[in-house]
Design a protein around this motif. Structure first.
Motif, short mmCIF file in Angstrom:
data_model
loop_
_atom_site.label_atom_id
_atom_site.label_comp_id
_atom_site.label_asym_id
_atom_site.label_seq_id
_atom_site.Cartn_x
_atom_site.Cartn_y
_atom_site.Cartn_z
N MET A 1 22.05 5.70 -7.94
CA MET A 1 21.16 5.85 -6.81
C MET A 1 20.02 6.76 -7.24
O MET A 1 20.24 7.74 -7.96
CB MET A 1 21.88 6.45 -5.61
N GLN A 2 18.81 6.43 -6.83
CA GLN A 2 17.61 7.20 -7.20
C GLN A 2 16.68 7.23 -5.99
O GLN A 2 16.61 6.27 -5.23
CB GLN A 2 16.92 6.52 -8.38
N SER A 3 15.97 8.34 -5.82
CA SER A 3 15.01 8.46 -4.72
C SER A 3 13.68 8.96 -5.24
O SER A 3 13.62 9.65 -6.26
CB SER A 3 15.51 9.45 -3.67
N PHE A 4 12.64 8.62 -4.52
CA PHE A 4 11.31 9.17 -4.80
C PHE A 4 10.51 9.16 -3.50
O PHE A 4 10.79 8.41 -2.59
CB PHE A 4 10.58 8.40 -5.91
N ARG A 5 9.52 10.03 -3.45
CA ARG A 5 8.65 10.13 -2.28
C ARG A 5 7.25 9.69 -2.66
O ARG A 5 6.79 9.92 -3.77
CB ARG A 5 8.60 11.56 -1.77
N THR A 6 6.56 9.13 -1.70
CA THR A 6 5.17 8.77 -1.88
C THR A 6 4.45 8.97 -0.54
O THR A 6 5.07 8.86 0.52
CB THR A 6 5.02 7.31 -2.38
N GLU A 7 3.21 9.27 -0.61
CA GLU A 7 2.43 9.49 0.61
C GLU A 7 1.58 8.27 0.88
O GLU A 7 0.95 7.72 -0.03
CB GLU A 7 1.55 10.73 0.46
N VAL A 8 1.54 7.86 2.13
CA VAL A 8 0.69 6.74 2.54
C VAL A 8 -0.75 7.20 2.46
O VAL A 8 -1.11 8.25 3.01
CB VAL A 8 1.04 6.25 3.97
N SER A 9 -1.57 6.43 1.76
CA SER A 9 -2.98 6.80 1.61
C SER A 9 -3.86 5.76 2.29
O SER A 9 -3.46 4.60 2.47
CB SER A 9 -3.34 6.91 0.13
N ALA A 10 -5.04 6.18 2.65
CA ALA A 10 -6.02 5.25 3.24
C ALA A 10 -6.57 4.38 2.12
O ALA A 10 -6.73 4.83 0.99
CB ALA A 10 -7.15 6.02 3.92
N ARG A 11 -6.88 3.13 2.44
CA ARG A 11 -7.47 2.24 1.43
C ARG A 11 -8.82 1.81 1.84
O ARG A 11 -9.26 1.74 2.88
CB ARG A 11 -6.59 1.01 1.21
#
Length: 148
Positions: free
Chosen positions: A138-148
């Protein structure tokens, strides 16, 4: 003889459909706007917010193991304090993902993930090196939603 001919045409049609789908997934791995790459899995996805829902659709590629079984991709939307607002899962099909294979996934969250929202991706699977060796990962990562 006619039945054999139609059977062969049917087999060719089914097989060529699978090959073209794999080509589309390979293109998506390169062309989708968001990416993740680790020793075991590469992912690419896009995010679409419609009203009060967020749709995440992408592809995942097994880059490490002979086979991955039961691949699950969980996505959580987190508020600024890290509290989970919504969570959903995609069970990747096909159930067995061989090394180098790419499969689609999609998740629908019942919240609008506006720019600045943190998404927590967690994926898990059973890895097989050969017929005798397997492990749960099991692996996790975070990312932030950015405007396009």
């Amino acid at each position: 003889m006619v039945k054999l001919f139609f059977f062969l045409v049917l087999i060719m049609a089914v097989t060529s459909g699978c090959v073209s789908d794999r080509g589309v997934y390979r293109e998506q791995l390169d062309s989708l706007p968001f990416h993740y790459s680790q020793f075991d899995l590469q992912m690419a996805w896009d995010i679409t917010v419609t009203g009060s829902e967020t749709f995440i659709a992408g592809v995942a590629k097994n880059v490490r193991y002979a086979e991955m079984d039961g691949v699950e991709i969980w996505v959580s939307a987190l508020d600024t304090k890290g509290k989970t607002l919504a969570r959903s899962v995609s069970f990747v099909i096909p159930r067995q993902l061989k090394e180098g294979e790419i499969a689609p996934f999609s998740v629908k969250l019942p919240v609008a993930a506006i720019p600045g929202t943190t998404l927590l991706f967690t994926y898990r699977y059973i890895a097989h090196e050969d017929a005798e060796d397997s492990l749960k990962w099991m692996q996790s990562f975070r990312t932030e939603v950015s405007a396009r």
